[in-house]
Design a protein around this motif. Structure first.
Motif, PDB file in Angstrom:
ATOM      1  N   TRP A 149      10.785   8.532  -4.698  1.00 17.33           N
ATOM      2  CA  TRP A 149      10.266   7.806  -5.863  1.00 17.33           C
ATOM      3  C   TRP A 149       8.806   7.417  -5.656  1.00 17.33           C
ATOM      4  O   TRP A 149       7.969   7.594  -6.544  1.00 17.33           O
ATOM      5  N   GLN A 150       8.500   6.921  -4.460  1.00 18.29           N
ATOM      6  CA  GLN A 150       7.147   6.434  -4.188  1.00 18.29           C
ATOM      7  C   GLN A 150       6.128   7.565  -4.064  1.00 18.29           C
ATOM      8  O   GLN A 150       5.002   7.442  -4.550  1.00 18.29           O
ATOM      9  N   ASN A 151       6.530   8.650  -3.404  1.00 19.78           N
ATOM     10  CA  ASN A 151       5.564   9.694  -3.057  1.00 19.78           C
ATOM     11  C   ASN A 151       5.537  10.874  -4.024  1.00 19.78           C
ATOM     12  O   ASN A 151       4.598  11.674  -3.985  1.00 19.78           O
ATOM     13  N   VAL A 152       6.556  10.985  -4.879  1.00 20.11           N
ATOM     14  CA  VAL A 152       6.609  12.110  -5.807  1.00 20.11           C
ATOM     15  C   VAL A 152       6.620  11.638  -7.259  1.00 20.11           C
ATOM     16  O   VAL A 152       5.723  11.968  -8.038  1.00 20.11           O
ATOM     17  N   SER A 178       8.116  -2.168   8.802  1.00 18.95           N
ATOM     18  CA  SER A 178       8.695  -0.842   8.561  1.00 18.95           C
ATOM     19  C   SER A 178       9.791  -0.554   9.576  1.00 18.95           C
ATOM     20  O   SER A 178      10.859  -0.033   9.226  1.00 18.95           O
ATOM     21  N   PRO A 229       3.731   2.534  -4.373  1.00 23.09           N
ATOM     22  CA  PRO A 229       2.944   2.638  -5.599  1.00 23.09           C
ATOM     23  C   PRO A 229       3.581   1.921  -6.774  1.00 23.09           C
ATOM     24  O   PRO A 229       2.881   1.442  -7.647  1.00 23.09           O
ATOM     25  N   PRO A 272      11.405   7.079  -0.592  1.00 26.21           N
ATOM     26  CA  PRO A 272      10.184   7.872  -0.416  1.00 26.21           C
ATOM     27  C   PRO A 272       9.956   8.881  -1.531  1.00 26.21           C
ATOM     28  O   PRO A 272       8.807   9.149  -1.910  1.00 26.21           O
ATOM     29  N   LYS A 291       0.815  -1.196   0.000  1.00 27.28           N
ATOM     30  CA  LYS A 291       0.000   0.000   0.000  1.00 27.28           C
ATOM     31  C   LYS A 291       0.858   1.259   0.000  1.00 27.28           C
ATOM     32  O   LYS A 291       0.426   2.312  -0.446  1.00 27.28           O
ATOM     33  N   SER A 292       2.079   1.155   0.525  1.00 28.25           N
ATOM     34  CA  SER A 292       2.950   2.317   0.574  1.00 28.25           C
ATOM     35  C   SER A 292       3.983   2.305  -0.532  1.00 28.25           C
ATOM     36  O   SER A 292       4.879   3.119  -0.554  1.00 28.25           O
ATOM     37  N   PRO A 302       3.495   8.978  -8.319  1.00 31.30           N
ATOM     38  CA  PRO A 302       2.188   9.655  -8.432  1.00 31.30           C
ATOM     39  C   PRO A 302       2.161  10.698  -9.546  1.00 31.30           C
ATOM     40  O   PRO A 302       1.157  10.833 -10.242  1.00 31.30           O
TER      41      PRO A 302
END
Length: 537
Positions: free
Chosen positions: A366-369, A199, A23, A364, A20-21, A372
């Motif tokens: 890569w995943q969060n910016v 985590s 993407p 983070p 889920k965390s 998306p």
């Protein structure tokens, strides 16, 4: 339900929750069936359950995490300084020092198979860790003793024996410590806490690695290359690990073991079918089906599905060969560079700390910016197999950069080039880690049958071990005339490997029947399964 299967369930649970965390590991709903992840159940805890059950985070888990921090610091501290110790103190050549380091890494990556078998079939996780801590202790004690300044006699054999014991201890413990903590949770009531644990585990492990690459070389430099002090410091960290683990023995849950190990059964099934095939006694369309009868038809079908996934691993060991050279050839390269930053001189073996540091920042971001943003602007998401291919290309480019830098070093006076020129190669290699390692393992888990999850984990470790073996072979065969040529050779091999992977991935035969869902109810409800005496351990 047996202990090994319980480990499988915990791993599957953790991968789903972590998904889920991440993407990059997700696929669009319309494509979900191609990766065996369709029709997932909602794992969010119900309000009723949350109100009724509030279990505290297990004390045993805190102790496991503390023990893992000290253990990862100590083990990676040895790796951080080992290449320079072998070259400068034992007077080995850089090529021979590289060989010894990667043999050390090989055993650390290959031994988890034996640790898993011993834990699942004979002793349980806690006892297996306890026994191999003894190997660990002998290793740290031996190497600390022989590197003390007042020891003048040559004791190289004790050094190598101590390194062997440390690698065996590290490898076998690695297979058990994650599962030891995971089985302390009561599921499904604590599935959210289990998510947090994985985590926490990743953070604790990575911080141990990062600090080991900063502090250990610093102690080496401040002590004037007195390796007795350095190894003594690492031995004290291991002692803290051991004490923390032993305190946990009062809190760990009792484990039950199953004498029938799934990994041994898989090897037996494949071996039996191969013998039949070689003797031309196979009358089935698929060679593996000749083992039906000795093994159940369902088990043989699962092994066949496992082999369909595992063949994608064949070209990937070269990637691990590249990744492992941060501690060897890239460290030697740093000794030729100017490591001064803002008037402060870094030790050459501290420079590689930028690897885990960049990784902590890049994941983070890569995943969060990036992911998306890519999805919003193009409507596309990167599939796991395509991500693996991109990761391989990025790793190959990192060694092109290191090769170009090596050429420039050879043309310039000693230490006239800044270590900052190593940043591009570290960035590209860590980008490869983000794109290849996590999505590759995730794809494998979603495609392999539930009974094969732990076997697949063992195969992943073996893949890593083979990568270190490739470095040993290339180094010892002396296929190139210079270090820069060797870097370019590795880049070429990586491109060849990832090209083969791309063709194999393009021809990947997705099963007509999707493998069992990653998290059906039976994989989640462990503690309340009345039909399984070993569900609560």
């Amino acid at each position: 339900m047996k202990l090994w299967k319980q480990k499988d369930k915990l791993l599957v649970t953790a991968l789903y929750l972590q998904n889920k965390s991440l993407p990059i590991l997700q696929v669009k709903e319309k494509d979900a069936t191609s990766y065996g992840t369709s029709n997932r159940k909602d794992l969010s805890p119900s309000p009723e359950k949350s109100d009724q059950v509030r279990l505290k985070y297990p004390t045993a888990v805190y102790l496991v995490l503390g023990s893992k921090f000290f253990e990862s610091f100590a083990a990676n501290g040895v790796r951080s300084i080992l290449a320079l110790y072998l070259r400068d103190s034992l007077n080995l050549s850089e090529s021979l020092a590289t060989t010894v380091l990667h043999i050390f890494n090989f055993f650390s990556q290959f031994c988890p198979i034996f640790g898993a078998i011993l834990a699942d079939s004979y002793f349980g996780n806690a006892k297996t860790i306890f026994y191999f801590m003894l190997f660990y202790a002998l290793g740290y004690g031996g190497i600390t003793l022989v590197t003390l300044p007042f020891i003048k006699a040559s004791m190289d054999i004790i050094v190598f024996l101590s390194l062997f014991l440390i690698s065996v201890g590290n490898g076998n413990i690695r297979a058990c410590i994650t599962s030891l903590a995971a089985i302390q949770f009561k599921l499904p009531e604590q599935k959210v806490s289990l998510q947090k644990y994985f985590s926490h585990y990743y953070f604790v492990y990575t911080m141990g690695v990062l600090l080991s690459k900063i502090i250990t070389p610093s102690i080496r430099g401040l002590s004037g290359n007195c390796y007795g002090i350095v190894f003594g410091f690492l031995a004290i960290l291991f002692l803290a690990c051991w004490i923390t683990f032993l305190i946990g023995m009062f809190f760990y849950k009792k484990e039950e073991v199953n004498r029938q190990n799934i990994l041994v059964q898989v090897v037996g099934c494949i071996w039996y079918a191969l013998v039949k095939y070689i003797k031309k006694e196979n009358v089935h369309a698929n060679w593996l089906d000749s083992s039906i009868g000795r093994y159940s038809e369902e088990f043989v079908r699962d092994v066949r599905a496992f082999l369909r996934v595992i063949r994608l691993y064949i070209p990937l060991p070269i990637y691990w060969a590249l990744l492992a050279q941060q501690d060897s050839s890239w460290t030697f390269q740093a000794t030729k560079l100017d490591t001064t930053v803002f008037g402060w001189r870094l030790e050459p073996d501290q420079v590689k700390a930028m690897g885990p540091l960049l990784l902590l920042l890049m994941i983070p971001f890569w995943q969060n910016v990036v992911v998306p943003l890519l999805h919003r602007t193009t409507g596309c998401q990167i599939s796991p197999l395509f991500s693996v291919a991109l990761g391989g290309v990025s790793a190959a480019l990192s060694f092109v950069c290191s090769g170009i830098l090596e050429v420039q070093i050879n043309k310039s006076p000693a230490e006239s080039i800044s270590f900052a020129w190593q940043i591009p190669q570290f960035f590209l290699l860590m980008m490869g880690e983000v794109l290849l390692s996590i999505p590759g393992l995730q794809f494998s888990f979603t495609q392999a049958p539930a009974t094969m999850k732990s076997v697949l984990t063992a195969s992943w470790f073996v893949n890593n071990a083979i990568g270190n073996l490739i470095v040993v072979i290339v180094t010892e065969l002396k296929l190139t005339s210079s270090q820069s040529s060797e870097y370019f050779l590795y880049s070429f091999l990586m491109i060849c490997g990832i090209t083969c992977f791309t063709f194999m991935a393009g021809n990947y035969d997705t099963p007509t029947q999707v493998p069992p869902e990653p998290l059906p109810e039976k994989y989640i409800i462990l503690a309340t399964d009345k039909s399984d005496k070993s569900a609560s351990v």
